[in-house]
Design an enzyme around this catalytic site. Structure first.
Site, mmCIF file in Angstrom:
data_model
loop_
_atom_site.group_PDB
_atom_site.id
_atom_site.type_symbol
_atom_site.label_atom_id
_atom_site.label_comp_id
_atom_site.label_asym_id
_atom_site.label_seq_id
_atom_site.Cartn_x
_atom_site.Cartn_y
_atom_site.Cartn_z
ATOM 1 N N TYR A 71 -15.784 7.023 -11.369
ATOM 2 C CA TYR A 71 -15.363 5.891 -10.527
ATOM 3 C C TYR A 71 -15.969 4.582 -11.064
ATOM 4 O O TYR A 71 -15.260 3.594 -11.306
ATOM 5 C CB TYR A 71 -15.814 6.168 -9.092
ATOM 6 C CG TYR A 71 -15.701 5.024 -8.121
ATOM 7 C CD1 TYR A 71 -14.460 4.531 -7.733
ATOM 8 C CD2 TYR A 71 -16.847 4.439 -7.570
ATOM 9 C CE1 TYR A 71 -14.365 3.485 -6.823
ATOM 10 C CE2 TYR A 71 -16.761 3.406 -6.656
ATOM 11 C CZ TYR A 71 -15.521 2.925 -6.294
ATOM 12 O OH TYR A 71 -15.435 1.883 -5.406
ATOM 13 N N ASP A 102 0.862 -1.187 0.000
ATOM 14 C CA ASP A 102 0.000 0.000 0.000
ATOM 15 C C ASP A 102 0.897 1.235 0.000
ATOM 16 O O ASP A 102 2.059 1.171 0.445
ATOM 17 C CB ASP A 102 -0.904 0.018 1.250
ATOM 18 C CG ASP A 102 -2.149 0.875 1.032
ATOM 19 O OD1 ASP A 102 -3.258 0.308 1.054
ATOM 20 O OD2 ASP A 102 -2.019 2.106 0.832
ATOM 21 N N SER A 135 -21.928 -2.282 -0.206
ATOM 22 C CA SER A 135 -21.561 -1.340 0.865
ATOM 23 C C SER A 135 -20.821 -2.113 1.954
ATOM 24 O O SER A 135 -21.453 -2.764 2.803
ATOM 25 C CB SER A 135 -22.804 -0.669 1.423
ATOM 26 O OG SER A 135 -23.523 -0.040 0.387
ATOM 27 N N LEU A 144 2.459 2.034 -6.199
ATOM 28 C CA LEU A 144 2.476 1.116 -7.347
ATOM 29 C C LEU A 144 2.455 1.852 -8.681
ATOM 30 O O LEU A 144 2.876 1.310 -9.696
ATOM 31 C CB LEU A 144 1.291 0.147 -7.268
ATOM 32 C CG LEU A 144 1.266 -0.769 -6.045
ATOM 33 C CD1 LEU A 144 0.052 -1.675 -6.090
ATOM 34 C CD2 LEU A 144 2.538 -1.597 -5.950
ATOM 35 N N ARG A 177 -30.729 1.958 2.121
ATOM 36 C CA ARG A 177 -30.073 1.347 0.951
ATOM 37 C C ARG A 177 -29.201 0.168 1.372
ATOM 38 O O ARG A 177 -29.151 -0.864 0.697
ATOM 39 C CB ARG A 177 -29.253 2.409 0.208
ATOM 40 C CG ARG A 177 -28.464 1.868 -0.967
ATOM 41 C CD ARG A 177 -27.841 2.993 -1.790
ATOM 42 N NE ARG A 177 -26.944 2.485 -2.805
ATOM 43 C CZ ARG A 177 -25.630 2.276 -2.629
ATOM 44 N NH1 ARG A 177 -25.050 2.564 -1.464
ATOM 45 N NH2 ARG A 177 -24.895 1.795 -3.599
ATOM 46 N N ASN A 183 -20.290 -1.946 -7.228
ATOM 47 C CA ASN A 183 -21.678 -1.853 -7.709
ATOM 48 C C ASN A 183 -21.866 -0.620 -8.587
ATOM 49 O O ASN A 183 -22.779 -0.573 -9.406
ATOM 50 C CB ASN A 183 -22.635 -1.838 -6.526
ATOM 51 C CG ASN A 183 -22.641 -0.529 -5.755
ATOM 52 O OD1 ASN A 183 -23.388 0.393 -6.097
ATOM 53 N ND2 ASN A 183 -21.816 -0.407 -4.716
ATOM 54 N N HIS A 184 -20.966 0.376 -8.450
ATOM 55 C CA HIS A 184 -21.132 1.612 -9.230
ATOM 56 C C HIS A 184 -20.805 1.408 -10.721
ATOM 57 O O HIS A 184 -21.055 2.307 -11.521
ATOM 58 C CB HIS A 184 -20.326 2.738 -8.595
ATOM 59 C CG HIS A 184 -20.839 3.043 -7.214
ATOM 60 N ND1 HIS A 184 -22.062 3.637 -7.001
ATOM 61 C CD2 HIS A 184 -20.328 2.755 -5.983
ATOM 62 C CE1 HIS A 184 -22.278 3.736 -5.694
ATOM 63 N NE2 HIS A 184 -21.245 3.204 -5.052
HETATM 64 C C1 15L Z 1 -18.295 1.905 -3.310
HETATM 65 O O1 15L Z 1 -17.808 1.332 -4.276
HETATM 66 C C2 15L Z 1 -17.576 2.967 -2.577
HETATM 67 O O2 15L Z 1 -16.177 2.771 -2.575
HETATM 68 C C3 15L Z 1 -18.074 3.130 -1.167
HETATM 69 O O3 15L Z 1 -17.608 4.339 -0.675
HETATM 70 C C4 15L Z 1 -19.602 3.087 -1.074
HETATM 71 O O4 15L Z 1 -20.135 4.205 -1.686
HETATM 72 C C5 15L Z 1 -20.128 1.842 -1.719
HETATM 73 O O5 15L Z 1 -19.615 1.678 -3.015
HETATM 74 C C6 15L Z 1 -21.660 1.837 -1.788
HETATM 75 O O6 15L Z 1 -22.216 1.789 -2.885
HETATM 76 O O7 15L Z 1 -22.280 1.879 -0.731
#
Ligand code: 15L
Length: 254
Positions: free
Chosen positions: A129, A31, A158, A44, A167, A105-106
């Site tokens: 993102y 890291d 989450s 990295l 949610r 999930n995004h």
């Molecule tokens: C994610 O990918 C984020 O990194 C995190 O901060 C949350 O927002 C999570 O998704 C989510 O959808 O709850």
């Protein structure tokens, strides 16, 4: 198995360092931020050699390192696509056969809430993102098809100690289930290439967990345990602002 974890000092990384170690793996972390003796400190994006050194002799890499929130486009491209490309190339060069990639999930955040969402739906990123994550899923698919790497892309929901919003009743991934999911991906003989949702066994889930279960994931937690408590509080931004889409407040029209 000998497992390298990138982003080992992050929220998920710290849980996996301990959890995968307890599950019997020999875990090495890297890291940009210091986090104890078993985590090598390196950037990295700048240090090309460290990945090769770390991956030499490893059986798998769990690639978590990235900026885990919305950024400008160029930063998202570097943090997700650029870095994941380096990790995949290092895995190839060092003959590390298996990669577990932390997608999100995004990547499908503009999919509507409600009906159960399968893994094989078109990408519908809700942010740069999410776009970065969707692009990396495609990159991982290329390295599987072209080079035979075994890859799991986990669309993580989450990740929290416990759910705190409405949610989360659908999107929560507990710490214990995170370890169980990644461990299943490390051990499964049938992985090949897979996109999987990363959530607990939530009663109100929007995402299909069957493909992950078929690979051996046995989630034990369910956000429903907190439903009464959560529903007795006022809705949060994450619940209300964009209740139409699975991405929550990332999927906010601008
Ligand atoms: C994610 O990918 C984020 O990194 C995190 O901060 C949350 O927002 C999570 O998704 C989510 O959808 O709850």
């Amino acid at each position: 198995m000998r497992v390298v974890i990138t982003g080992a000092a992050g929220r998920i990384g710290r849980v996996l360092m301990v959890g995968l170690g307890a599950a019997g793996h020999d875990v090495r972390g890297v890291d940009a931020v210091a986090a104890g003796d078993d985590v090598i400190v390196a950037d990295l994006a700048k240090d090309a050699d460290v990945l090769s050194r770390l991956m030499h002799g490893a059986d798998a890499v769990v690639h978590l390192a990235a900026i885990a929130s919305e950024t400008d486009f160029g930063t998202a491209v570097d943090s997700h696509i650029g870095l994941t490309h380096r990790v995949l190339e290092a895995a190839l060069a060092q003959r590390v056969p298996r990669v577990v990639y932390a997608s999100s999930n995004h990547a499908v955040g503009f999919a509507p809430r409600g009906p159960m969402l399968a893994v094989h739906v078109p990408a519908r990123p809700d942010s740069f993102y999410g776009f970065g994550k969707a692009a990396c899923e495609a990159l991982c698919s290329l390295y599987h098809d072209r080079h035979g790497l075994t890859v799991a892309c986990l669309r993580i929901g989450s990740f929290r100690e416990r759910p705190t919003t409405r949610r989360h009743l659908s999107t929560w991934l507990s710490h214990g289930d995170t370890i169980r999911l990644v461990d299943a991906c490390l051990r499964s003989p049938d992985l090949g290439f897979a996109i999987l949702y990363g959530i607990s066994a939530n009663t109100r889930a929007w995402w299909d967990l069957d493909p992950a279960r078929l690979l051996g994931y046995q989630p034990r937690d369910d956000a429903e345990e907190w439903a009464a408590e959560i529903e007795s509080t006022p809705p949060s931004d994450d619940d209300d602002l964009d209740g139409r889409y699975v991405g929550g407040d990332f999927a906010r029209p601008v």
